[in-house]
Design an enzyme around this catalytic site. Structure first.
Site, PDB file in Angstrom:
ATOM      1  N   LYS A  46      98.605 -22.462 -36.234  1.00  0.00           N
ATOM      2  CA  LYS A  46      99.057 -23.554 -35.170  1.00  0.00           C
ATOM      3  C   LYS A  46     100.719 -23.603 -35.333  1.00  0.00           C
ATOM      4  O   LYS A  46     101.184 -23.586 -34.041  1.00  0.00           O
ATOM      5  CB  LYS A  46      98.644 -25.178 -35.661  1.00  0.00           C
ATOM      6  CG  LYS A  46      99.141 -26.046 -34.652  1.00  0.00           C
ATOM      7  CD  LYS A  46      98.542 -27.664 -35.086  1.00  0.00           C
ATOM      8  CE  LYS A  46      96.957 -27.592 -35.133  1.00  0.00           C
ATOM      9  NZ  LYS A  46      96.518 -29.033 -35.404  1.00  0.00           N
ATOM     10  N   SER A  58     107.133 -33.204 -34.618  1.00  0.00           N
ATOM     11  CA  SER A  58     107.533 -33.418 -35.972  1.00  0.00           C
ATOM     12  C   SER A  58     108.747 -32.512 -36.353  1.00  0.00           C
ATOM     13  O   SER A  58     109.792 -32.758 -37.095  1.00  0.00           O
ATOM     14  CB  SER A  58     106.471 -33.085 -36.866  1.00  0.00           C
ATOM     15  OG  SER A  58     105.659 -34.248 -37.350  1.00  0.00           O
ATOM     16  N   LYS A  94      98.827 -28.726 -46.197  1.00  0.00           N
ATOM     17  CA  LYS A  94      98.007 -30.106 -46.024  1.00  0.00           C
ATOM     18  C   LYS A  94      97.972 -30.886 -47.327  1.00  0.00           C
ATOM     19  O   LYS A  94      97.728 -29.974 -48.720  1.00  0.00           O
ATOM     20  CB  LYS A  94      96.728 -29.707 -45.684  1.00  0.00           C
ATOM     21  CG  LYS A  94      96.082 -30.782 -44.887  1.00  0.00           C
ATOM     22  CD  LYS A  94      96.628 -30.943 -43.588  1.00  0.00           C
ATOM     23  CE  LYS A  94      96.124 -31.883 -42.519  1.00  0.00           C
ATOM     24  NZ  LYS A  94      96.631 -31.993 -41.189  1.00  0.00           N
TER      25      LYS A  94
HETATM   26  P1  NAD Z   1      92.569 -42.276 -34.730  1.00  0.00           P
HETATM   27  O1  NAD Z   1      92.009 -42.631 -35.923  1.00  0.00           O
HETATM   28  O2  NAD Z   1      93.837 -42.620 -34.072  1.00  0.00           O
HETATM   29  O3  NAD Z   1      91.806 -42.313 -33.352  1.00  0.00           O
HETATM   30  C1  NAD Z   1      90.210 -41.587 -33.531  1.00  0.00           C
HETATM   31  C2  NAD Z   1      89.453 -42.309 -32.548  1.00  0.00           C
HETATM   32  O4  NAD Z   1      88.204 -41.894 -32.464  1.00  0.00           O
HETATM   33  C3  NAD Z   1      89.291 -43.915 -33.214  1.00  0.00           C
HETATM   34  O5  NAD Z   1      89.359 -44.727 -32.059  1.00  0.00           O
HETATM   35  C4  NAD Z   1      87.793 -44.098 -33.513  1.00  0.00           C
HETATM   36  O6  NAD Z   1      87.271 -45.370 -33.523  1.00  0.00           O
HETATM   37  C5  NAD Z   1      87.100 -43.083 -32.708  1.00  0.00           C
HETATM   38  N1  NAD Z   1      85.942 -42.512 -33.199  1.00  0.00           N
HETATM   39  C6  NAD Z   1      85.472 -42.662 -34.564  1.00  0.00           C
HETATM   40  N2  NAD Z   1      83.997 -41.959 -34.303  1.00  0.00           N
HETATM   41  C7  NAD Z   1      84.030 -41.879 -33.156  1.00  0.00           C
HETATM   42  C8  NAD Z   1      82.545 -41.492 -32.462  1.00  0.00           C
HETATM   43  N3  NAD Z   1      81.518 -41.021 -33.372  1.00  0.00           N
HETATM   44  N4  NAD Z   1      82.615 -41.582 -31.323  1.00  0.00           N
HETATM   45  C9  NAD Z   1      83.684 -41.700 -30.461  1.00  0.00           C
HETATM   46  N5  NAD Z   1      84.849 -42.111 -30.932  1.00  0.00           N
HETATM   47  C10 NAD Z   1      84.946 -42.353 -32.301  1.00  0.00           C
HETATM   48  O7  NAD Z   1      92.910 -40.533 -34.787  1.00  0.00           O
HETATM   49  P2  NAD Z   1      93.719 -39.522 -34.129  1.00  0.00           P
HETATM   50  O8  NAD Z   1      94.992 -39.526 -34.983  1.00  0.00           O
HETATM   51  O9  NAD Z   1      93.763 -40.063 -32.830  1.00  0.00           O
HETATM   52  O10 NAD Z   1      93.181 -38.229 -34.423  1.00  0.00           O
HETATM   53  C11 NAD Z   1      91.958 -37.774 -33.747  1.00  0.00           C
HETATM   54  C12 NAD Z   1      91.666 -36.279 -33.915  1.00  0.00           C
HETATM   55  O11 NAD Z   1      92.885 -35.508 -33.677  1.00  0.00           O
HETATM   56  C13 NAD Z   1      91.375 -35.999 -35.465  1.00  0.00           C
HETATM   57  O12 NAD Z   1      90.502 -34.781 -35.561  1.00  0.00           O
HETATM   58  C14 NAD Z   1      92.826 -35.528 -35.906  1.00  0.00           C
HETATM   59  O13 NAD Z   1      92.698 -34.394 -36.914  1.00  0.00           O
HETATM   60  C15 NAD Z   1      93.345 -34.795 -34.673  1.00  0.00           C
HETATM   61  N6  NAD Z   1      94.752 -34.450 -34.752  1.00  0.00           N
HETATM   62  C16 NAD Z   1      95.517 -35.753 -34.514  1.00  0.00           C
HETATM   63  C17 NAD Z   1      97.008 -35.663 -34.498  1.00  0.00           C
HETATM   64  C18 NAD Z   1      98.063 -36.742 -34.578  1.00  0.00           C
HETATM   65  O14 NAD Z   1      99.148 -36.574 -34.325  1.00  0.00           O
HETATM   66  N7  NAD Z   1      97.407 -37.860 -34.573  1.00  0.00           N
HETATM   67  C19 NAD Z   1      97.474 -34.347 -34.393  1.00  0.00           C
HETATM   68  C20 NAD Z   1      96.573 -33.259 -34.375  1.00  0.00           C
HETATM   69  C21 NAD Z   1      95.443 -33.384 -34.406  1.00  0.00           C
END
Ligand code: NAD
Length: 472
Positions: free
Chosen positions: A96, A364, A108
């Site tokens: 990435k 970041s 990680k």
């Molecule tokens: P988060 O916990 O803030 O949000 C996830 C959301 O998904 C929550 O609101 C949760 O209630 C919802 N959820 C859970 N199960 C669900 C389902 N079955 N159906 C629908 N919604 C559901 O997490 P995030 O930081 O937004 O991360 C989400 C994804 O993005 C993950 O795969 C994470 O690895 C990836 N990601 C995040 C970042 C970041 O900067 N936060 C960066 C790269 C990748």
């Protein structure tokens, strides 16, 4: 938890994607083997005192590649964490970072706990002890390895990490650059929280702006009016939906774990969030239809589907029913390998996670630069830029006899602050990376965008090794 349902482990799946892409490259096998290998994994255990006595906690930090230093990657707190998962996620971070030209290797970390089962004091103790263990083994430092938030961690944990690191390294002038995603008061940067979702919107917009590709999908050029469904209203999903809506897309479906809602005329994202905050559910939003089986939202009629919740959501089972023309992977690993094959056969464009959710690590990187520079971006030049532009306007007004309005003047003279510069750097990063991947995709027959992203990434890493003269 494996990010793809297949007989292969998560790390093996990442390696098999790597192998598929490597067949299109001419680099020596030894070099490819070095890039693919996970260089170091530190698995350790430590005791922590809880309300119930002592507990032994299992934790990891994997550093996949040191071709650029420091290595970089989040720390997750989850009962599902295991060695294979941290190795796979560290490898994905390497690829990435290379895709978006962020000069870091991949890493990680994880602690095998359910954070909800601990008090704040216990979590603080666990985080500080984890950091101390990393310090002992040289697995953290501004030039060594720089963690960030992931599942179950956030700015609070990052503040504990930086505080512990600086306490153990009091003479480290650059100590605050040992971790990113910190609160602003601890050296964090404005725009980091929104960065991944904003990056998703930039990436989707860029794909939609290529008329020829849109024509092939039966769509018109541009984001304007595109019908979007977003799964997950967390950090990534909320910001992606919000910025896509601001860019002219119509959000027709939103899914959370308790259910989903649909309105072909459009849903106002902020109003839905307000409704969910007050009723504790996304369901029963005025004007929208409820979809109690939340996964069915992925099958709604739309142009763009953004899974932004968790892994393994589009599988071999539901992929045949997906109606979107574009799947934009906001989450990590939302599409299983067998599902991707089905989507591609249906002619659906998949914008891969490795590229599309790279906005977080990009910002970041800006935070790390800010910490090393010890100055907020924009602080030195903003007023100077404003004064210079004001003088240019005055000269133009004097020579033409026309005056600009106060509103126009304000808009024209505004110098960039930290958030403006962060967002501008993020936008540029997402645009440049998309066109690099796109070029590989167009010139290599019969590949998909994920393979193109891997090819672009592996080639950049290989070049950096070759230019060191390590592999003749
Ligand atoms: P988060 O916990 O803030 O949000 C996830 C959301 O998904 C929550 O609101 C949760 O209630 C919802 N959820 C859970 N199960 C669900 C389902 N079955 N159906 C629908 N919604 C559901 O997490 P995030 O930081 O937004 O991360 C989400 C994804 O993005 C993950 O795969 C994470 O690895 C990836 N990601 C995040 C970042 C970041 O900067 N936060 C960066 C790269 C990748």
């Amino acid at each position: 938890m494996s990010a793809r349902q297949s007989p292969l482990t998560f790390f093996e799946t990442v390696c098999s994607n790597f192998d598929k892409a490597a067949t299109y490259l001419q680099h020596p096998q030894g070099l490819l083997d070095q890039i693919k290998a996970c260089n170091s994994v530190y698995h350790f255990r430590f005791p922590v005192q809880t309300e119930d006595g002592y507990e032994v906690i299992s934790a990891w930090r994997a550093e996949h590649s040191q071709h650029k230093l420091p290595t970089k990657g989040g720390i997750r707190y989850s009962e599902e964490v295991n060695e294979d998962e941290v190795m796979a996620l560290a490898a994905l971070m390497t690829y990435k970072c290379a895709v978006v030209d962020v000069p870091f290797g991949g890493a990680k970390g994880g602690i095998k706990i359910n954070p909800k089962k601990y008090t704040v004091e216990e979590l603080q103790r666990i985080t500080r002890r984890y950091t101390a263990e990393l310090v002992k083994k040289n697995f953290i430092g501004p030039g060594i390895d720089v963690p960030a938030p992931d599942y179950g961690t956030g700015a609070r944990e990052m503040a504990w990490i930086v505080d512990t690191y600086i306490a153990l390294n009091p003479e480290s002038l650059d100590g605050s650059a040992c971790v990113t995603g910190k609160p602003i008061s601890q050296g964090g940067i404005r725009g980091r929280k929104e960065a991944t979702g904003r990056g998703v919107s930039f990436g989707v917009r860029e794909a939609c702006n290529l008329a020829e590709d849109m024509k092939a999908l039966g769509l018109t050029k541009g984001l304007e009016g595109k019908r979007v469904v977003v799964q997950g209203l967390g950090n990534v999903g909320y910001h992606a939906a919000k910025f896509l809506q601001e860019g002219g897309a119509v959000i027709v479906g939103l899914a959370e774990y308790e259910g989903a809602i649909h309105n072909p005329k459009g849903l106002d994202v902020d109003e839905v969030v307000k409704h969910r905050n007050s009723t504790r559910s996304i369901l029963n939003f005025p004007g929208a239809t409820n979809i109690p089986k939340t996964l069915e939202a992925l099958e709604l009629d739309c142009d763009i589907l953004v899974p932004a919740a968790l892994e393994n959501q589009i599988t071999g089972e539901n992929a045949p029913r997906i109606k979107a023309k574009i799947v934009g992977e906001g989450a990590n690993g939302p599409t299983t390998a067998d599902a991707e094959e089905i989507l591609l056969k249906k002619g659906i464009m998949v914008l891969p996670d490795m590229y599309l959710n790279a906005g977080g690590v990009t910002v970041s990187y800006f935070e790390w630069l800010k910490n090393l520079q010890h100055v907020r971006m924009g602080r030195m030049g903003r007023r100077f830029a404003e004064r210079s532009m004001g003088q240019v306007i005055e000269i133009i007004e004097a020579s033409t006899g026309h005056s600009v309005t106060d509103k126009q003047r304000q808009m024209l003279v505004k110098g960039p602050d930290e958030e403006d510069l962060v967002n501008s750097g993020l936008e540029d990063t997402m645009i440049v990376a998309y066109h690099e991947i796109h070029e590989v995709w167009k010139k290599t027959k019969n590949i998909d965008l994920r393979t193109a992203a891997f090819i672009s990434s592996i080639d950049k890493i290989a070049t950096s090794y070759l230019e060191l003269g390590i592999f003749p």
